[in-house]
Design an enzyme around this catalytic site. Sequence first.
Site, PDB file in Angstrom:
ATOM      1  N   GLU A 127      31.472  48.396  49.143  1.00  0.00           N
ATOM      2  CA  GLU A 127      32.814  47.846  48.969  1.00  0.00           C
ATOM      3  C   GLU A 127      33.206  46.964  50.169  1.00  0.00           C
ATOM      4  OE1 GLU A 127      34.772  47.369  46.671  1.00  0.00           O
ATOM      5  OE2 GLU A 127      36.705  47.042  47.620  1.00  0.00           O
ATOM      6  N   ASN A 178      44.904  32.170  26.378  1.00  0.00           N
ATOM      7  CA  ASN A 178      44.074  32.940  27.304  1.00  0.00           C
ATOM      8  C   ASN A 178      42.958  33.591  26.497  1.00  0.00           C
ATOM      9  OD1 ASN A 178      44.566  36.175  28.894  1.00  0.00           O
ATOM     10  ND2 ASN A 178      42.969  34.691  29.217  1.00  0.00           N
ATOM     11  N   GLY A 179      41.721  33.237  26.834  1.00  0.00           N
ATOM     12  CA  GLY A 179      40.593  33.846  26.129  1.00  0.00           C
ATOM     13  C   GLY A 179      39.546  32.799  25.797  1.00  0.00           C
ATOM     14  N   HIS A 205      13.006  49.013  54.119  1.00  0.00           N
ATOM     15  CA  HIS A 205      12.086  48.762  53.004  1.00  0.00           C
ATOM     16  C   HIS A 205      12.191  47.320  52.505  1.00  0.00           C
ATOM     17  CE1 HIS A 205      11.004  52.978  52.849  1.00  0.00           C
ATOM     18  NE2 HIS A 205      12.290  53.284  52.876  1.00  0.00           N
ATOM     19  N   GLU A 241      34.002  38.234  49.226  1.00  0.00           N
ATOM     20  CA  GLU A 241      35.058  37.678  48.369  1.00  0.00           C
ATOM     21  C   GLU A 241      36.006  36.757  49.137  1.00  0.00           C
ATOM     22  OE1 GLU A 241      36.668  41.542  46.929  1.00  0.00           O
ATOM     23  OE2 GLU A 241      36.917  40.540  45.017  1.00  0.00           O
ATOM     24  N   LYS A 266      41.698  37.588  39.355  1.00  0.00           N
ATOM     25  CA  LYS A 266      41.821  39.018  39.584  1.00  0.00           C
ATOM     26  C   LYS A 266      41.450  39.853  38.363  1.00  0.00           C
ATOM     27  CE  LYS A 266      44.721  42.397  41.716  1.00  0.00           C
ATOM     28  NZ  LYS A 266      43.719  42.669  42.742  1.00  0.00           N
ATOM     29  N   LYS A 302      34.286  43.059  49.871  1.00  0.00           N
ATOM     30  CA  LYS A 302      35.520  42.480  50.435  1.00  0.00           C
ATOM     31  C   LYS A 302      35.183  41.291  51.320  1.00  0.00           C
ATOM     32  CE  LYS A 302      37.757  43.779  48.391  1.00  0.00           C
ATOM     33  NZ  LYS A 302      37.838  44.605  47.304  1.00  0.00           N
ATOM     34  N   ARG A 330      45.483  35.214  38.469  1.00  0.00           N
ATOM     35  CA  ARG A 330      44.588  35.353  37.315  1.00  0.00           C
ATOM     36  C   ARG A 330      43.739  34.114  37.076  1.00  0.00           C
ATOM     37  NH1 ARG A 330      46.306  39.353  33.769  1.00  0.00           N
ATOM     38  NH2 ARG A 330      45.207  38.289  32.109  1.00  0.00           N
ATOM     39  N   CYS A 370      43.153  33.630  33.035  1.00  0.00           N
ATOM     40  CA  CYS A 370      44.333  32.771  33.068  1.00  0.00           C
ATOM     41  C   CYS A 370      45.603  33.559  32.843  1.00  0.00           C
ATOM     42  CB  CYS A 370      44.282  31.661  32.034  1.00  0.00           C
ATOM     43  SG  CYS A 370      45.172  32.030  30.531  1.00  0.00           S
ATOM     44  N   TRP A 418      41.961  29.372  34.227  1.00  0.00           N
ATOM     45  CA  TRP A 418      40.675  29.713  34.833  1.00  0.00           C
ATOM     46  C   TRP A 418      39.649  29.240  33.814  1.00  0.00           C
ATOM     47  CZ3 TRP A 418      36.408  32.978  33.957  1.00  0.00           C
ATOM     48  CH2 TRP A 418      35.640  33.267  35.091  1.00  0.00           C
TER      49      TRP A 418
HETATM   50  N1  GLU Z   1      39.031  29.031  27.177  1.00  0.00           N
HETATM   51  C1  GLU Z   1      40.213  28.349  27.624  1.00  0.00           C
HETATM   52  C2  GLU Z   1      39.885  27.196  28.557  1.00  0.00           C
HETATM   53  O1  GLU Z   1      38.812  27.091  29.110  1.00  0.00           O
HETATM   54  C3  GLU Z   1      41.191  29.293  28.279  1.00  0.00           C
HETATM   55  C4  GLU Z   1      40.661  29.824  29.548  1.00  0.00           C
HETATM   56  C5  GLU Z   1      41.653  30.727  30.217  1.00  0.00           C
HETATM   57  O2  GLU Z   1      41.825  31.849  29.706  1.00  0.00           O
HETATM   58  O3  GLU Z   1      42.200  30.302  31.258  1.00  0.00           O
HETATM   59  O4  GLU Z   1      40.716  26.352  28.735  1.00  0.00           O
END
Ligand code: GLU
Length: 579
Positions: A452, A97-98, A475, A459, A574, A456, A27, A2, A71
């Site tokens: 790679e 974020n986290g 094989h 993705e 990303k 690409k 992100r 995020c 995210w």
């Molecule tokens: N863990 C938080 C959520 O799920 C933050 C995720 C993030 O870093 O976007 O909302």
Amino acid sequence: MCGIVGYAGRRRAAPLIIDGLRRLEYRGYDSFGVATLGSHVEVYKRCGRIPASIPDTRSMKGTLGIGHTRWATHGAPSDVNAHPHTDCTGRIAVVHNGIIENYASLRKKLERRGHSFRSETDTEVIAHLIEENYAGDLVKAVQESVKSLDGSYALLAIAEGDRRIVAARNASPLVLGLGDGETLAASDMTPLLEYTERVVFPEDGDIISITPQGAEILNQGKPVERPVELVNWCVDDVKKGGFEHYMLKEIFEQPRVFYETARAADPAPLVDLLRVTPALTIVACGTSYHAGLIARYLLEECAGIPVRVDHASEFRYSIPPVRNPVLAVTQSGETADTLWAVRAARSRNCPTVALTNVVGSSVTRLADAAIYTRAGPEVGVAATKSFIAQLAVFMALADRLGGGSLAGSIATAHLSIGDLLQQDVEEAVAVCGRARSIFFVGRGPFYPVALEGALKMKEISYIHAEGYAAGELKHGPFALLTPETPVVAICLPGPTYRVMISNIKEIKARGAQVIGIGLAGDGELADVVDVFLTIPGEDPWVHILTASVLLQLLAYHTARSLKTDIDRPRNLAKSVTVE
Ligand code: GLU
């Protein structure tokens, strides 16, 4: 994952923050939101991408605020799970974020104490903890609250009654921008570039008080000074510059990126270490891992240095008994798996070096030394120019260790990449666009180039693609070959040329179509393949670069023909800052 943005200044915060979030959307982009502080806290948040205009935020007049592009890790993307999250009173707002690893037990305790939760996120516990600890001083409240948190966070909080943003960081990226009467905070530098070139990178454990006049940083309750650095990226670097997609713009920047990185990057820290201990372990993820695999061929063949390459995500849990230098390759410098691998290497007393594109990023503070690529900001989620920049550093490194054996290749590579960009891939795109599955095969260094190329393709086009060592196809995977399963085969002059031609014939005999990648003028290859794509020049080391760029173009144009969201492919982000 995020992106977060905070602003304290004299302008209206909401539009500025939303603009910054657009820069960070690479992100994470499943939902977004903003909270501002005027006379009270106002919140606007929605599931989905950030639209071109958001009339509902026009009433938000505050000049201080925070925003988030998500995210999801805990709780599906939805309006209610979007950040910012508020406390029970709605007077405190938080973006994060986290991952808060102990959120479930914290939530239970907070609920028992009477807090009511609205979302399924881990983040919401932070807002309620701050609520319990807030008595008019937000710094104190955040300081107290983070003591209960296990996990990773870069968080920004605002509260009625305290006119500042308070930030805290632990193992998630955060950078501060110091402007003239305005101060910003964000997950990376791109939202700051328009306002300032003076940036500060807080460290783990820092609590930051952000006002228009600047930022005050505390660690363990005591004021600390963090150096102010000048960024050398500019705002034009994060604009599309007339290209339809960032990815195409970034593909076309590669001659310059190679040229600048090969000349400006300073591999000295690693050269010195490898002269003492001539063996290297590379840890990396995704595209950076493929660059590491190519580095193995460069360093082993040009400099006689044995190299092992590990997925960073595996290395942490089964640390091999290495004592040699460990090189961590991460474009963003924030890839969680790679950071953990560096910590693991340090725990074994291995000297560690980072190879990254971002000055001041977490990996540079964790490793003993850092080498920088000069790719500039990469916005498209699929890595292109950052990969070529990593290869430029590896070529410069192999050249230094190998007594100048790559000097000629390095001098001319940018010209060959420039020529390659003119290549027409239309016929191959038509074949790939119809496929349900595609194999990419090569031998020697062209095996990781094939890996790679497949990455690409999958993705951004969403077509299943697999990279294989060409000799391995028989094989097992031969069972999958059909006329609907094209094979992209890289077949260039060198020790594996003849055996590649045989492999291609074997593939053709099983009914698959072959897109051959070879040297311009190679009539023998042209005769055995269905579609022939050519790369220029005679230099085998430069062929690694040009073949890679050709496969980027093939993936890009295939995805474009299928009308996928090239710059922001589904389910991806990303910079992968969770394990
Ligand atoms: N863990 C938080 C959520 O799920 C933050 C995720 C993030 O870093 O976007 O909302």
